[in-house]
Design a protein around this motif. Structure first.
Motif, PDB file in Angstrom:
ATOM      1  N   UNK A  95       0.813  -1.215   0.000  1.00 14.34           N
ATOM      2  CA  UNK A  95       0.000   0.000   0.000  1.00 14.34           C
ATOM      3  C   UNK A  95       0.848   1.267   0.000  1.00 14.34           C
ATOM      4  N   UNK A  96       2.058   1.194   0.554  1.00 13.77           N
ATOM      5  CA  UNK A  96       2.875   2.401   0.731  1.00 13.77           C
ATOM      6  C   UNK A  96       4.120   2.425  -0.149  1.00 13.77           C
ATOM      7  N   UNK A  97       4.367   1.363  -0.873  1.00 13.28           N
ATOM      8  CA  UNK A  97       5.566   1.264  -1.713  1.00 13.28           C
ATOM      9  C   UNK A  97       5.739   2.486  -2.614  1.00 13.28           C
ATOM     10  N   UNK A  98       4.682   2.868  -3.322  1.00 19.07           N
ATOM     11  CA  UNK A  98       4.774   4.003  -4.254  1.00 19.07           C
ATOM     12  C   UNK A  98       4.972   5.328  -3.522  1.00 19.07           C
ATOM     13  N   UNK A  99       4.426   5.445  -2.331  1.00 13.12           N
ATOM     14  CA  UNK A  99       4.619   6.660  -1.533  1.00 13.12           C
ATOM     15  C   UNK A  99       6.090   6.811  -1.184  1.00 13.12           C
ATOM     16  N   UNK A 100       6.710   5.723  -0.738  1.00 12.91           N
ATOM     17  CA  UNK A 100       8.138   5.760  -0.390  1.00 12.91           C
ATOM     18  C   UNK A 100       8.967   6.113  -1.616  1.00 12.91           C
ATOM     19  N   UNK A 101       8.649   5.544  -2.754  1.00 11.25           N
ATOM     20  CA  UNK A 101       9.394   5.839  -3.979  1.00 11.25           C
ATOM     21  C   UNK A 101       9.259   7.312  -4.375  1.00 11.25           C
ATOM     22  N   UNK A 102       8.051   7.871  -4.259  1.00  2.00           N
ATOM     23  CA  UNK A 102       7.868   9.297  -4.577  1.00  2.00           C
ATOM     24  C   UNK A 102       8.637  10.176  -3.597  1.00  2.00           C
ATOM     25  N   UNK A 103       8.653   9.778  -2.341  1.00  5.18           N
ATOM     26  CA  UNK A 103       9.396  10.549  -1.338  1.00  5.18           C
ATOM     27  C   UNK A 103      10.891  10.478  -1.614  1.00  5.18           C
ATOM     28  N   UNK A 104      11.405   9.303  -1.982  1.00  6.67           N
ATOM     29  CA  UNK A 104      12.831   9.202  -2.346  1.00  6.67           C
ATOM     30  C   UNK A 104      13.133  10.118  -3.530  1.00  6.67           C
ATOM     31  N   UNK A 105      12.236  10.136  -4.510  1.00  4.49           N
ATOM     32  CA  UNK A 105      12.454  10.988  -5.681  1.00  4.49           C
ATOM     33  C   UNK A 105      12.487  12.460  -5.273  1.00  4.49           C
ATOM     34  N   UNK A 106      11.586  12.873  -4.379  1.00  6.66           N
ATOM     35  CA  UNK A 106      11.576  14.264  -3.908  1.00  6.66           C
ATOM     36  C   UNK A 106      12.873  14.567  -3.180  1.00  6.66           C
ATOM     37  N   UNK A 107      13.283  13.683  -2.289  1.00  2.12           N
ATOM     38  CA  UNK A 107      14.517  13.897  -1.529  1.00  2.12           C
ATOM     39  C   UNK A 107      15.723  13.950  -2.460  1.00  2.12           C
ATOM     40  N   UNK A 108      15.750  13.084  -3.455  1.00  3.81           N
ATOM     41  CA  UNK A 108      16.847  13.078  -4.419  1.00  3.81           C
ATOM     42  C   UNK A 108      16.858  14.371  -5.229  1.00  3.81           C
ATOM     43  N   UNK A 109      15.688  14.816  -5.662  1.00 11.19           N
ATOM     44  CA  UNK A 109      15.585  16.049  -6.446  1.00 11.19           C
ATOM     45  C   UNK A 109      16.014  17.269  -5.639  1.00 11.19           C
ATOM     46  N   UNK A 110      15.852  17.198  -4.336  1.00 16.67           N
ATOM     47  CA  UNK A 110      16.229  18.299  -3.459  1.00 16.67           C
ATOM     48  C   UNK A 110      17.578  18.064  -2.802  1.00 16.67           C
ATOM     49  N   UNK A 111      18.307  17.062  -3.314  1.00 14.02           N
ATOM     50  CA  UNK A 111      19.669  16.748  -2.874  1.00 14.02           C
ATOM     51  C   UNK A 111      19.748  16.551  -1.367  1.00 14.02           C
ATOM     52  N   UNK A 112      18.813  15.800  -0.839  1.00 10.65           N
ATOM     53  CA  UNK A 112      18.792  15.525   0.597  1.00 10.65           C
ATOM     54  C   UNK A 112      19.254  14.096   0.821  1.00 10.65           C
ATOM     55  N   UNK A 113      20.267  13.940   1.637  1.00 22.16           N
ATOM     56  CA  UNK A 113      20.734  12.624   2.060  1.00 22.16           C
ATOM     57  C   UNK A 113      20.442  12.503   3.543  1.00 22.16           C
ATOM     58  N   UNK A 114      20.467  11.285   4.026  1.00 17.90           N
ATOM     59  CA  UNK A 114      20.182  11.124   5.455  1.00 17.90           C
ATOM     60  C   UNK A 114      21.306  11.750   6.279  1.00 17.90           C
ATOM     61  N   UNK A 115      21.038  11.966   7.527  1.00 17.29           N
ATOM     62  CA  UNK A 115      21.976  12.645   8.429  1.00 17.29           C
ATOM     63  C   UNK A 115      23.290  11.893   8.555  1.00 17.29           C
ATOM     64  N   UNK A 116      23.301  10.600   8.292  1.00 16.06           N
ATOM     65  CA  UNK A 116      24.535   9.838   8.439  1.00 16.06           C
ATOM     66  C   UNK A 116      25.544  10.176   7.350  1.00 16.06           C
ATOM     67  N   UNK A 117      25.099  10.761   6.271  1.00 20.20           N
ATOM     68  CA  UNK A 117      26.024  11.129   5.200  1.00 20.20           C
ATOM     69  C   UNK A 117      26.520  12.545   5.336  1.00 20.20           C
ATOM     70  N   UNK A 118      25.967  13.317   6.224  1.00 22.06           N
ATOM     71  CA  UNK A 118      26.342  14.730   6.324  1.00 22.06           C
ATOM     72  C   UNK A 118      27.574  14.911   7.157  1.00 22.06           C
TER      73      UNK A 118
END
Length: 118
Positions: A95-118
């Motif tokens: 049910x949520x697979x596509x939501x997670x994928x869209x969120x990853x795409x938004x984060x990628x488009x906004x150049x956001x990585x998780x805090x562990x990479x900062x």
């Protein structure tokens, strides 16, 4: 005078009535910073037929796994990950697979990585 779109009006009211943001759905409080604009994206993106309490953990999962976590490659493994990190959501991974994928795409488009990479 223009046409009144009652469906659009009701979606806007529902959006305004949604409480909290993605940070409230993280597995641990303040686990990672919520990027500017991500809450707005998540609320706009969330599907009207699903409750915010069911989809918010999907946006949180996307946020904590963006760019830093080697995600399982098999659907059954992602289901296990969702079961562990899905919080209080009553939805299944499918049910949520596509939501997670869209969120990853938004984060990628906004150049956001998780805090562990900062």
């Amino acid at each position: 005078m223009g046409h009144f779109d009652s469906d659009h009006f009701h979606r806007l009211v529902a959006l305004l009535n949604q409480s909290g943001g993605v940070g409230e759905c993280l597995p641990y409080p303040d686990m990672t910073p919520v990027p500017t604009g991500f809450d707005e994206f998540a609320h706009r993106d969330s599907q009207a037929e699903l409750d915010w309490s069911d989809v918010c953990p999907a946006y949180a999962l996307a946020l904590v796994t963006a760019g830093s976590y080697a995600l399982p490659q098999h659907e059954s493994d992602m289901e296990v990950l969702w079961d562990e990190l899905g919080g209080k959501s009553t939805r299944r991974w499918s049910d949520v697979r596509e939501i997670v994928k869209r969120a990853w795409a938004w984060l990628d488009a906004h150049h956001v990585a998780s805090a562990t990479q900062r």
